[in-house]
Motif scaffolding. Structure first.
Motif, PDB file in Angstrom:
ATOM      1  N   ARG A  10      12.837  33.369  29.998  1.00 27.78           N
ATOM      2  CA  ARG A  10      13.438  33.126  28.692  1.00 27.78           C
ATOM      3  C   ARG A  10      12.529  32.363  27.733  1.00 27.78           C
ATOM      4  O   ARG A  10      12.928  32.078  26.614  1.00 27.78           O
ATOM      5  CB  ARG A  10      14.745  32.344  28.872  1.00 27.78           C
ATOM      6  CG  ARG A  10      15.902  33.202  29.378  1.00 27.78           C
ATOM      7  CD  ARG A  10      16.997  32.333  29.959  1.00 27.78           C
ATOM      8  NE  ARG A  10      18.219  33.059  30.269  1.00 27.78           N
ATOM      9  CZ  ARG A  10      18.408  33.803  31.357  1.00 27.78           C
ATOM     10  NH1 ARG A  10      17.409  33.958  32.216  1.00 27.78           N
ATOM     11  NH2 ARG A  10      19.549  34.413  31.573  1.00 27.78           N
TER      12      ARG A  10
ATOM     13  N   PRO B  41      14.311  32.951  36.145  1.00 29.77           N
ATOM     14  CA  PRO B  41      15.094  33.246  34.942  1.00 29.77           C
ATOM     15  C   PRO B  41      14.780  32.312  33.768  1.00 29.77           C
ATOM     16  O   PRO B  41      14.871  32.721  32.621  1.00 29.77           O
ATOM     17  CB  PRO B  41      16.541  33.055  35.393  1.00 29.77           C
ATOM     18  CG  PRO B  41      16.518  33.229  36.852  1.00 29.77           C
ATOM     19  CD  PRO B  41      15.189  32.735  37.304  1.00 29.77           C
TER      20      PRO B  41
ATOM     21  N   GLY C  11      16.118  39.533  33.681  1.00 25.91           N
ATOM     22  CA  GLY C  11      15.715  40.420  32.594  1.00 25.91           C
ATOM     23  C   GLY C  11      15.820  41.890  32.888  1.00 25.91           C
ATOM     24  O   GLY C  11      15.046  42.684  32.365  1.00 25.91           O
TER      25      GLY C  11
ATOM     26  N   SER D  83      23.713  41.891  29.959  1.00 24.91           N
ATOM     27  CA  SER D  83      23.894  42.822  28.848  1.00 24.91           C
ATOM     28  C   SER D  83      24.871  43.922  29.217  1.00 24.91           C
ATOM     29  O   SER D  83      25.734  44.285  28.427  1.00 24.91           O
ATOM     30  CB  SER D  83      22.565  43.469  28.461  1.00 24.91           C
ATOM     31  OG  SER D  83      21.585  42.499  28.285  1.00 24.91           O
TER      32      SER D  83
ATOM     33  N   PRO E   6      21.360  45.501  24.471  1.00 29.27           N
ATOM     34  CA  PRO E   6      22.147  46.740  24.423  1.00 29.27           C
ATOM     35  C   PRO E   6      23.580  46.485  23.945  1.00 29.27           C
ATOM     36  O   PRO E   6      24.227  45.562  24.415  1.00 29.27           O
ATOM     37  CB  PRO E   6      22.135  47.206  25.875  1.00 29.27           C
ATOM     38  CG  PRO E   6      20.904  46.615  26.462  1.00 29.27           C
ATOM     39  CD  PRO E   6      20.698  45.316  25.753  1.00 29.27           C
TER      40      PRO E   6
ATOM     41  N   GLU F  29      25.723  34.440  36.692  1.00 31.39           N
ATOM     42  CA  GLU F  29      24.931  33.473  37.448  1.00 31.39           C
ATOM     43  C   GLU F  29      25.755  32.886  38.589  1.00 31.39           C
ATOM     44  O   GLU F  29      25.763  31.680  38.844  1.00 31.39           O
ATOM     45  CB  GLU F  29      24.411  32.384  36.498  1.00 31.39           C
ATOM     46  CG  GLU F  29      23.471  32.973  35.461  1.00 31.39           C
ATOM     47  CD  GLU F  29      23.478  32.281  34.101  1.00 31.39           C
ATOM     48  OE1 GLU F  29      24.109  31.231  33.981  1.00 31.39           O
ATOM     49  OE2 GLU F  29      22.858  32.806  33.176  1.00 31.39           O
TER      50      GLU F  29
ATOM     51  N   LEU G 176      12.218  43.093  31.547  1.00 27.65           N
ATOM     52  CA  LEU G 176      12.160  43.588  30.175  1.00 27.65           C
ATOM     53  C   LEU G 176      12.252  42.457  29.151  1.00 27.65           C
ATOM     54  O   LEU G 176      11.613  42.489  28.114  1.00 27.65           O
ATOM     55  CB  LEU G 176      13.278  44.612  29.932  1.00 27.65           C
ATOM     56  CG  LEU G 176      13.154  45.426  28.652  1.00 27.65           C
ATOM     57  CD1 LEU G 176      11.833  46.142  28.569  1.00 27.65           C
ATOM     58  CD2 LEU G 176      14.281  46.446  28.559  1.00 27.65           C
ATOM     59  N   ARG G 177      13.035  41.454  29.489  1.00 28.95           N
ATOM     60  CA  ARG G 177      13.165  40.341  28.550  1.00 28.95           C
ATOM     61  C   ARG G 177      11.801  39.726  28.266  1.00 28.95           C
ATOM     62  O   ARG G 177      11.435  39.460  27.133  1.00 28.95           O
ATOM     63  CB  ARG G 177      14.099  39.275  29.120  1.00 28.95           C
ATOM     64  CG  ARG G 177      14.302  38.116  28.161  1.00 28.95           C
ATOM     65  CD  ARG G 177      14.883  36.906  28.825  1.00 28.95           C
ATOM     66  NE  ARG G 177      16.267  37.037  29.186  1.00 28.95           N
ATOM     67  CZ  ARG G 177      16.719  36.950  30.422  1.00 28.95           C
ATOM     68  NH1 ARG G 177      15.887  36.723  31.408  1.00 28.95           N
ATOM     69  NH2 ARG G 177      17.994  37.068  30.691  1.00 28.95           N
TER      70      ARG G 177
ATOM     71  N   ASN H  56      21.314  36.811  40.791  1.00 26.61           N
ATOM     72  CA  ASN H  56      19.970  37.285  41.129  1.00 26.61           C
ATOM     73  C   ASN H  56      19.860  37.596  42.613  1.00 26.61           C
ATOM     74  O   ASN H  56      19.241  38.564  43.017  1.00 26.61           O
ATOM     75  CB  ASN H  56      18.907  36.247  40.766  1.00 26.61           C
ATOM     76  CG  ASN H  56      18.768  36.030  39.275  1.00 26.61           C
ATOM     77  OD1 ASN H  56      18.961  34.943  38.772  1.00 26.61           O
ATOM     78  ND2 ASN H  56      18.469  37.088  38.548  1.00 26.61           N
TER      79      ASN H  56
HETATM   80  N1  LIG Z   1      18.041  47.608  31.194  1.00 26.51           N
HETATM   81  C1  LIG Z   1      17.845  47.106  29.966  1.00 26.51           C
HETATM   82  N2  LIG Z   1      17.953  47.894  28.883  1.00 26.51           N
HETATM   83  C2  LIG Z   1      17.750  47.402  27.653  1.00 26.51           C
HETATM   84  N3  LIG Z   1      17.423  46.129  27.390  1.00 26.51           N
HETATM   85  C3  LIG Z   1      17.299  45.285  28.426  1.00 26.51           C
HETATM   86  C4  LIG Z   1      17.501  45.742  29.758  1.00 26.51           C
HETATM   87  N4  LIG Z   1      17.283  44.725  30.585  1.00 26.51           N
HETATM   88  C5  LIG Z   1      16.976  43.665  29.811  1.00 26.51           C
HETATM   89  N5  LIG Z   1      16.969  43.997  28.513  1.00 26.51           N
HETATM   90  C6  LIG Z   1      16.585  43.100  27.416  1.00 26.51           C
HETATM   91  O1  LIG Z   1      16.393  41.812  27.972  1.00 26.51           O
HETATM   92  C7  LIG Z   1      17.347  40.881  27.485  1.00 26.51           C
HETATM   93  C8  LIG Z   1      17.939  40.123  28.666  1.00 26.51           C
HETATM   94  O2  LIG Z   1      18.712  40.964  29.488  1.00 26.51           O
HETATM   95  P1  LIG Z   1      19.937  40.419  30.325  1.00 26.51           P
HETATM   96  O3  LIG Z   1      20.465  39.185  29.695  1.00 26.51           O
HETATM   97  O4  LIG Z   1      20.890  41.521  30.509  1.00 26.51           O
HETATM   98  O5  LIG Z   1      19.207  40.074  31.675  1.00 26.51           O
HETATM   99  P2  LIG Z   1      19.846  39.608  33.058  1.00 26.51           P
HETATM  100  O6  LIG Z   1      19.657  40.735  34.001  1.00 26.51           O
HETATM  101  O7  LIG Z   1      21.216  39.090  32.855  1.00 26.51           O
HETATM  102  O8  LIG Z   1      18.834  38.452  33.457  1.00 26.51           O
HETATM  103  P3  LIG Z   1      19.091  37.029  34.186  1.00 26.51           P
HETATM  104  O9  LIG Z   1      19.110  37.315  35.639  1.00 26.51           O
HETATM  105  O10 LIG Z   1      17.866  36.251  33.808  1.00 26.51           O
HETATM  106  O11 LIG Z   1      20.343  36.456  33.640  1.00 26.51           O
HETATM  107  C9  LIG Z   1      18.371  41.688  26.733  1.00 26.51           C
HETATM  108  O12 LIG Z   1      18.781  40.993  25.597  1.00 26.51           O
HETATM  109  C10 LIG Z   1      17.628  42.943  26.350  1.00 26.51           C
HETATM  110  O13 LIG Z   1      16.973  42.744  25.117  1.00 26.51           O
END
Ligand SMILES: Nc1ncnc2c1ncn2[C@@H]1O[C@H](COP(=O)(O)OP(=O)(O)OP(=O)(O)O)[C@@H](O)[C@H]1O
Ligand SMILES: [Mg+2]
Lengths: 356, 368
Positions: free
Chosen positions: A178, A174, B64, B69, B29, B138, B225-226, B168
């Motif tokens: 970032r 993670p 990501g 989100s 989103p 987290e 995606l991030r 995760n």
């Molecule tokens: N399914 C999705 N649809 C649209 N955008 C997404 C998606 N997944 C990730 N993103 C993009 O990636 C960025 C990070 O997503 P997010 O913070 O939701 O990840 P996470 O799953 O919480 O990751 P982590 O496990 O690292 O915390 C968002 O700001 C967005 O721009």
């Protein structure tokens, strides 16, 4: 008078001698408000820190060079007091959380939030965000890394993080996700040679090309080492002529002696002798991984081709154990015994297959 | 300490020009319908939104993929910006979450009767159901004790407080907690969803991307995606600041993503005795046996270049596994060695020692 390494440290991205493509990229990124979080990684002495400072300068101008050093006290949940050094300018702050050992999480949690919730005081600053440089990021504990995650997202509007690490594998996914990863490769011998010659020109003396090449090759990609050695040699023999004798650091010579001891004799008495030497090295703060690697490589150099791979295999094995365990000496010693065993059996022709 | 002057109260909080925001935040989103892929989760949550009834939830999946989100968007859609503050408590790993915090802060919030709905200043109406949400983002970094202390709270106040745990690794959540939640698995984004999201962002930002660039982005980010958005933004920043501006190339993306150049991987593979197609003819003529010294030298060379060993191993792995001529047995041996090294690296072992280990073992396996 400061050392040459410091005195001739490049200050701007344009001054940097090698990896020009990378410098151009950093310049482009620094020009904009959408500057990402970054992770600089690469071997030590490759010039990561210098490059980070140049990037900061590109971001904020000469103001980043006005540094203050402070001490901050943090209190852990168990009420322990921890002192951490902070190096800061009005635009950035530099920390080495690993100084706090296993309490690094507290430092990351408290300090970063505090910084994130304050705003840029200099209204004329080129960017609205401040930068936090985290040194030795690969030594951050898992907890500290976890604490960084959401902070990196939540406070992105007024804070950016630059992580500096030797390798990326110890950073959790993670965090890597970032950051923009920036690889800083070690300079080649030619690149080091060019820098050595540049320094000589600045100091207004000539350096024979054989000498600069020899220094460059000996440094094995470590710019810092090359310049330190260069300055030391110049003090010893001002004209730098003839074959140079580049002295090895004491700890390295000492490690080679240890390797010698292992190859010469394999006995319990010898193990004890080696153990004492390991203690000596550890008490001089030589990192245990460096000790093990240096000794193992020297042993591998001295033994039969058939044994070399095994010597290194067990070094890899026990180095990992050393990371997971808490007493370094146990694992160093275990490796020695293992290698002695292998060596003895090999020379006396025992079948070792069932000992794997 | 000029650096730490507290933020003046009058300063509006988000004054950043959205044009200059990092895209990952700009394109986070806003509603659950903006979330790409994760169809199953979105469908279920959409229903929950309509009926305004929510179970305790557990979101898990790789970085990501939209976990944070999604829950933030859902909470915002339920309560609206004005009620969000007093109805939602978000705690993540950057907050102290030891057992004492669970007993005090979380419990205090959980037992409060939800406040009456405040007027919505944006003129829209929100369902604003009569419960609060506690988001524990987290959550895999919470201690077992702290998780244990949550069990009772979750049950006792279930009527007025719903929990959403985000993590995760689902295995790091203790079973009694996990079993109280509806689980939602977030999968790495499939190429199609990634591609459409990236194209959408590129279009909105007026950035030209070729299909090859999109493919490279997808390959380099492994469904995160991030990461692919960060790469795209950096690449576009770099290409637009070149003089004159140049189009983004797949090679730019690889460089940014830290992909090890094919020549480097092939070169290493050849040192280990692997026939790499492009040079097969040369190798066939002189099947040179290289020993320990040559391999060690090569390894040191690679390490000096600073490549991430984990990345290098994954590329070496692909090269070996997809090799046309290699017998399955040898492939299996190599895969085992690489797996072992991957684990060691995750545990923080020395990169050089383990690359050498993989190199020597592979070399042995191949010369059998
Ligand atoms: N399914 C999705 N649809 C649209 N955008 C997404 C998606 N997944 C990730 N993103 C993009 O990636 C960025 C990070 O997503 P997010 O913070 O939701 O990840 P996470 O799953 O919480 O990751 P982590 O496990 O690292 O915390 C968002 O700001 C967005 O721009
Ligand atoms: Mg998240």
């Amino acid at each position: 008078m400061s050392l040459w390494v410091d005195r001739f440290r490049p200050k701007t991205l344009d001054d940097l001698h090698y990896h020009h493509d990378l410098s151009t990229r950093l310049k482009a990124l620094a020009a904009s408000e959408d500057f990402p979080h970054m992770l600089f990684y690469g071997p030590s002495g490759a010039g990561k820190k210098t490059r980070i400072n140049c990037t900061l300068r590109q971001l904020f101008g000469t103001g980043v060079e006005k540094l203050k050093i402070d001490q901050r006290v943090f209190v852990s949940p168990s009420r322990r007091k921890l002192e951490i050094n902070l190096v800061q300018s009005s635009y950035h702050i530099e920390i080495t959380p690993s100084e706090a050992g296993s309490y690094d999480r507290v430092v990351v949690q408290d300090l970063l939030k505090e910084i994130a919730q304050t705003q840029q005081v200099d209204l004329g600053a080129k960017h609205r965000f401040k930068v936090v440089v985290i040194n030795e990021a690969d030594f951050l504990s898992r907890d500290a890394q976890a604490a960084l995650r959401r902070t990196m997202e939540k406070y992105m509007s007024n804070m950016r993080i630059i992580l500096c690490a030797n390798s990326t594998s110890r950073l959790i996914a993670p965090i890597r996700s970032r950051c923009l990863l920036v690889r800083v490769a070690a300079p080649t011998a030619q690149e080091i040679q060019a820098v050595v010659e540049h320094v000589a020109r600045k100091m207004k003396f000539d350096v024979p090309p054989e000498a600069s090449l020899q220094i460059a090759e000996d440094a094995a990609g470590n710019m810092r080492k090359a310049l330190l050695v260069f300055e030391a040699l110049k003090m010893q023999s001002p004209d730098l002529s003839g074959p140079l004798r580049i002295a090895k650091p004491d700890w390295e010579t000492y490690c080679h002696k240890v390797a010698e001891l292992i190859v010469q004799e394999q006995s319990p008495a010898r193990v004890m002798e080696v153990r004492a030497k390991f203690y000596e090295l550890l008490s001089h703060c030589i990192p245990p991984t460096v000790i093990l690697k240096t000794v193992a490589e020297k042993v591998a150099e001295r033994v039969d081709e058939a044994l070399k791979a095994d010597v290194m295999h067990w070094a890899a094995f026990y180095e990992l154990r050393m990371r997971l365990g808490s007493k370094k000496i146990y694992h160093l010693e275990a490796w020695v015994v293992k290698v002695m065993c292998l060596y003895k059996h090999f020379t006396y022709n025992f079948d070792m297959s069932e000992f794997d | 300490m000029a650096f730490f002057q507290p933020q003046a109260k009058t300063v509006p909080k988000h004054t950043v020009d959205p044009v200059l925001q990092p895209w990952i935040e700009k394109y986070r989103p806003k509603t659950i319908d903006d979330v790409s892929a994760q169809e199953h989760t979105v469908t279920v949550l959409r229903k929950a939104l309509l009926s305004t009834n929510l179970p305790h939830m557990l979101f898990y999946g790789p970085p990501g993929t939209g976990k944070t989100s999604t829950i933030l968007a859902l909470a915002r859609q339920l309560f609206g910006p004005d009620n969000f503050r007093n109805r939602v408590l978000e705690l993540n790993a950057s907050d102290e979450r030891g057992i004492s915090v669970v007993r005090e802060k979380i419990k205090t919030f959980a037992r409060q009767t939800p406040r009456a709905q405040a007027a919505n200043s944006d003129g829209k109406s929100y369902p604003c159901p009569p419960y609060k949400i506690i988001i524990l983002d987290e959550a895999d970094s919470m201690t077992q004790d702290a998780q244990g202390a949550l069990r009772r709270i979750m049950e006792t106040y279930a009527r007025i407080t719903r929990f959403c745990l985000v993590c995760n690794y689902v295995t790091r959540i203790i079973e009694p907690l996990a079993s109280r939640c509806s689980k939602f698995r977030f999968t790495p984004l499939d190429p199609l969803s990634t591609s459409s999201r990236l194209t959408h962002i590129a279009a909105a930002e007026h950035v030209e991307v070729t299909p090859e660039v999109v493919t490279t982005l997808i390959d380099a980010s492994n469904g995160d995606l991030r990461r692919s958005i960060t790469y795209l933004q950096s690449a576009s920043r770099l290409s637009s600041s070149a003089d004159p501006p140049t189009p983004i190339t797949p090679r730019d993306i690889q460089e940014i993503a830290g992909v090890v150049p094919t020549t480097v991987v092939n070169d290493l593979a050849r040192t280990l005795g692997l026939d790499v197609s492009s040079d097969m003819i040369v190798d066939a003529v002189t099947p040179k046996r290289r020993g320990f010294d040559a391999i060690q030298k090569k390894v040191k060379e690679v390490i000096r270049e600073g490549y991430s060993v984990a990345q290098l191993l994954s590329q070496l792995h692909d090269l070996i596994i997809h090799h046309q001529m290699l017998p399955a047995r040898q492939k299996a041996t190599c895969a085992l060695v690489i797996a072992e090294a991957d684990k060691a690296l995750c545990d923080g072992a020395d990169e050089e020692l383990w690359l050498l280990e993989v190199a020597m073992q592979t070399y042995k396996a191949l010369s059998r």
